[in-house]
Design a protein around this motif. Structure first.
Motif, short mmCIF file in Angstrom:
data_model
loop_
_atom_site.label_atom_id
_atom_site.label_comp_id
_atom_site.label_asym_id
_atom_site.label_seq_id
_atom_site.Cartn_x
_atom_site.Cartn_y
_atom_site.Cartn_z
N GLY A 1 48.66 55.95 7.17
CA GLY A 1 48.78 54.68 7.87
C GLY A 1 49.37 54.92 9.25
O GLY A 1 49.58 56.07 9.65
N LEU A 2 49.62 53.86 10.00
CA LEU A 2 50.37 54.05 11.24
C LEU A 2 51.68 54.74 10.90
O LEU A 2 52.08 55.71 11.56
CB LEU A 2 50.64 52.70 11.92
CG LEU A 2 51.58 52.73 13.13
CD1 LEU A 2 51.04 53.59 14.26
CD2 LEU A 2 51.87 51.31 13.62
N PHE A 3 52.35 54.24 9.87
CA PHE A 3 53.52 54.90 9.30
C PHE A 3 53.16 55.41 7.92
O PHE A 3 52.50 54.71 7.14
CB PHE A 3 54.70 53.94 9.20
CG PHE A 3 55.33 53.61 10.54
CD1 PHE A 3 56.45 54.30 10.98
CD2 PHE A 3 54.77 52.64 11.35
CE1 PHE A 3 57.02 54.01 12.21
CE2 PHE A 3 55.33 52.35 12.59
CZ PHE A 3 56.46 53.05 13.02
N PHE B 1 48.43 55.72 -1.68
CA PHE B 1 49.31 55.10 -0.70
C PHE B 1 48.67 55.14 0.71
O PHE B 1 48.91 56.05 1.50
CB PHE B 1 50.69 55.77 -0.67
CG PHE B 1 51.34 55.89 -2.01
CD1 PHE B 1 51.80 54.75 -2.67
CD2 PHE B 1 51.47 57.12 -2.64
CE1 PHE B 1 52.40 54.85 -3.92
CE2 PHE B 1 52.06 57.23 -3.88
CZ PHE B 1 52.52 56.09 -4.54
N VAL B 2 47.84 54.16 0.96
CA VAL B 2 47.17 54.03 2.26
C VAL B 2 47.39 52.60 2.74
O VAL B 2 47.09 51.64 2.03
CB VAL B 2 45.66 54.33 2.15
CG1 VAL B 2 44.99 54.23 3.52
CG2 VAL B 2 45.43 55.72 1.54
N GLY B 3 47.94 52.45 3.94
CA GLY B 3 48.22 51.12 4.47
C GLY B 3 48.05 51.07 5.97
O GLY B 3 48.35 52.05 6.67
N GLY B 4 47.57 49.95 6.50
CA GLY B 4 47.33 49.84 7.93
C GLY B 4 48.58 50.03 8.75
O GLY B 4 48.60 50.80 9.71
N VAL B 5 49.66 49.34 8.39
CA VAL B 5 50.92 49.48 9.12
C VAL B 5 51.80 50.53 8.46
O VAL B 5 52.35 51.41 9.14
CB VAL B 5 51.65 48.13 9.21
CG1 VAL B 5 53.00 48.29 9.91
CG2 VAL B 5 50.79 47.12 9.96
N ALA B 6 51.99 50.44 7.16
CA ALA B 6 52.83 51.42 6.44
C ALA B 6 52.20 51.74 5.10
O ALA B 6 51.82 50.83 4.35
CB ALA B 6 54.24 50.87 6.25
N ALA B 7 52.11 53.01 4.79
CA ALA B 7 51.51 53.43 3.52
C ALA B 7 52.47 53.22 2.36
O ALA B 7 52.10 52.68 1.31
CB ALA B 7 51.10 54.90 3.61
N TYR B 8 53.72 53.63 2.54
CA TYR B 8 54.73 53.55 1.47
C TYR B 8 56.03 53.06 2.11
O TYR B 8 56.59 53.73 2.98
CB TYR B 8 54.94 54.92 0.83
CG TYR B 8 55.87 54.91 -0.36
CD1 TYR B 8 55.37 54.84 -1.66
CD2 TYR B 8 57.26 55.00 -0.21
CE1 TYR B 8 56.21 54.84 -2.77
CE2 TYR B 8 58.10 55.00 -1.30
CZ TYR B 8 57.57 54.91 -2.58
OH TYR B 8 58.42 54.92 -3.67
N SER B 9 56.46 51.88 1.72
CA SER B 9 57.59 51.24 2.41
C SER B 9 58.69 50.86 1.44
O SER B 9 58.46 50.16 0.45
CB SER B 9 57.13 49.99 3.15
OG SER B 9 58.24 49.26 3.64
N LYS B 10 59.91 51.29 1.78
CA LYS B 10 61.11 50.77 1.14
C LYS B 10 61.97 50.01 2.15
O LYS B 10 63.07 49.57 1.84
CB LYS B 10 61.92 51.91 0.53
CG LYS B 10 61.29 52.53 -0.70
CD LYS B 10 62.22 53.50 -1.39
CE LYS B 10 61.62 54.03 -2.69
NZ LYS B 10 62.55 54.97 -3.37
N GLY B 11 61.46 49.87 3.37
CA GLY B 11 62.20 49.24 4.44
C GLY B 11 61.73 47.82 4.71
O GLY B 11 61.20 47.13 3.83
N ARG B 12 61.90 47.40 5.96
CA ARG B 12 61.54 46.05 6.36
C ARG B 12 60.36 46.10 7.33
O ARG B 12 60.43 46.74 8.38
CB ARG B 12 62.73 45.36 7.03
CG ARG B 12 62.41 43.96 7.55
CD ARG B 12 63.62 43.31 8.17
NE ARG B 12 64.60 42.96 7.16
CZ ARG B 12 65.81 42.50 7.44
NH1 ARG B 12 66.20 42.37 8.68
NH2 ARG B 12 66.64 42.19 6.46
N VAL B 13 59.30 45.40 6.96
CA VAL B 13 58.11 45.27 7.80
C VAL B 13 57.96 43.78 8.09
O VAL B 13 57.73 42.98 7.18
CB VAL B 13 56.86 45.82 7.08
CG1 VAL B 13 55.63 45.62 7.94
CG2 VAL B 13 57.05 47.29 6.73
#
Length: 306
Positions: A87-89, A113-125
């Motif tokens: 992803g971007l991230f 785990f593929v995502g446009g903005v974040a693939a794998y997130s434990k944070g804040r988007v």
């Protein structure tokens, strides 16, 4: 290295964006903000497109602040069916904040785990968008976030997603999702907790309807707006108008109350400007009330490389 007074890294072009990804993936820690729209590959169908390297890996996750300042990164490309965290991230930790960026006209193909903005997130988007995204994954594919273990809020998703397991605007959710909108036909949340995301029709993206919904139902202060007739999707840029009138099914929609930044009522007789059949009230966002000092009450210095 173009630092902004020791507070972080200002990104004006694709070369600087790639430098920042390499810096983070090699253990660097620095806040970054976008200073312009960036088109990495103007045409993804061209021969040998420039390949993207996601920011943040499993070994060195991104844990700082990335402030998109309402800008768009377009033309990102990565096609590796054996790769995870695309992803971007790639991977962002509990301390990460990604705000105010839209990823558009981009294509990511990976394994898990593929995502446009974040693939794998434990944070804040928060306050982000994915527009005309193409996501292809074996599992956990999301137009916005592949796997959400943190917070994904006040955002929109548009494009196509293909995944053998769990796919949607958010591929799989074990965290918090709120005020998220997905193009109808896309599953809002592919698996896990389902609350917090809904579908909108295609016309809502350009008409101002989606910008109004994002702003009206915000969970944090994200001043969504849109220059109707020019922007294909909402933005959080200070140059855009907040949408207070929009057309839905040919009907002029008017909110029941108007408030300024200070909370006082606005004069309902304020002249309206008309663009492309849609009514908008132009009001410039105050950039000092928008992102960086707001999130978690932090200032940029906590992300500086000092």
């Amino acid at each position: 290295m173009p630092e902004n007074g020791g507070m972080g890294y200002d990104i004006y072009n694709a070369g600087q964006l790639y430098w920042y990804a390499d810096y983070i993936n090699n253990g660097g820690t620095m806040y970054a903000r976008l200073m312009a729209d960036i088109a990495v590959n103007p045409d993804l169908t061209a021969e040998n497109p420039r390949v993207w390297t996601p920011i943040g890996t499993y070994e060195t996750p991104f844990g700082g602040l990335f402030d998109g300042s309402g800008h768009t990164v377009s033309g990102l490309y990565l096609n590796d069916p054996a790769a995870d965290y695309v992803g971007l991230f790639g991977v962002i930790s509990e301390t990460a904040d990604i705000v105010g960026v839209t990823v558009a006209d981009s294509s990511f193909t990976g394994r898990n785990f593929v995502g446009g903005v974040a693939a794998y997130s434990k944070g804040r988007v928060c306050g982000v968008g994915a527009y005309d995204m193409t996501i292809d994954a074996n599992s956990y594919g999301g137009l916005l976030v592949g796997y959400n273990g943190g917070e994904t809020t006040d955002s929109f998703a548009h494009g196509t997603v293909t995944s053998g397991e769990t796919m949607g605007a958010v591929g799989y959710n074990v965290g918090t999702v709120a005020n998220v909108y997905a193009l109808e036909g896309i599953t809002p949340i592919g698996g896990g907790a389902q609350k917090g995301a809904t579908s909108v029709r295609e016309s809502a993206f350009a008409s101002g309807e989606l910008a109004y919904l994002l702003h009206e139902n915000e969970t944090l202060i994200c001043y969504w707006g849109q220059t109707l007739g020019a922007d294909a999707y909402p933005r959080t840029s200070a140059d855009d108008a907040e949408v207070y009138r929009y057309i839905k099914d040919g009907v002029l929609c008017i909110p029941t109350a108007f408030c300024s930044y200070g909370g006082e009522a606005l004069d309902k007789k304020t002249p309206l400007l008309r663009q492309g059949g849609n009514y908008v009230l132009f009001r410039t966002c105050n950039p000092h009330t928008r992102y960086s000092p707001l999130y978690r009450g932090c200032d940029h210095s906590r992300y500086s490389d000092r």
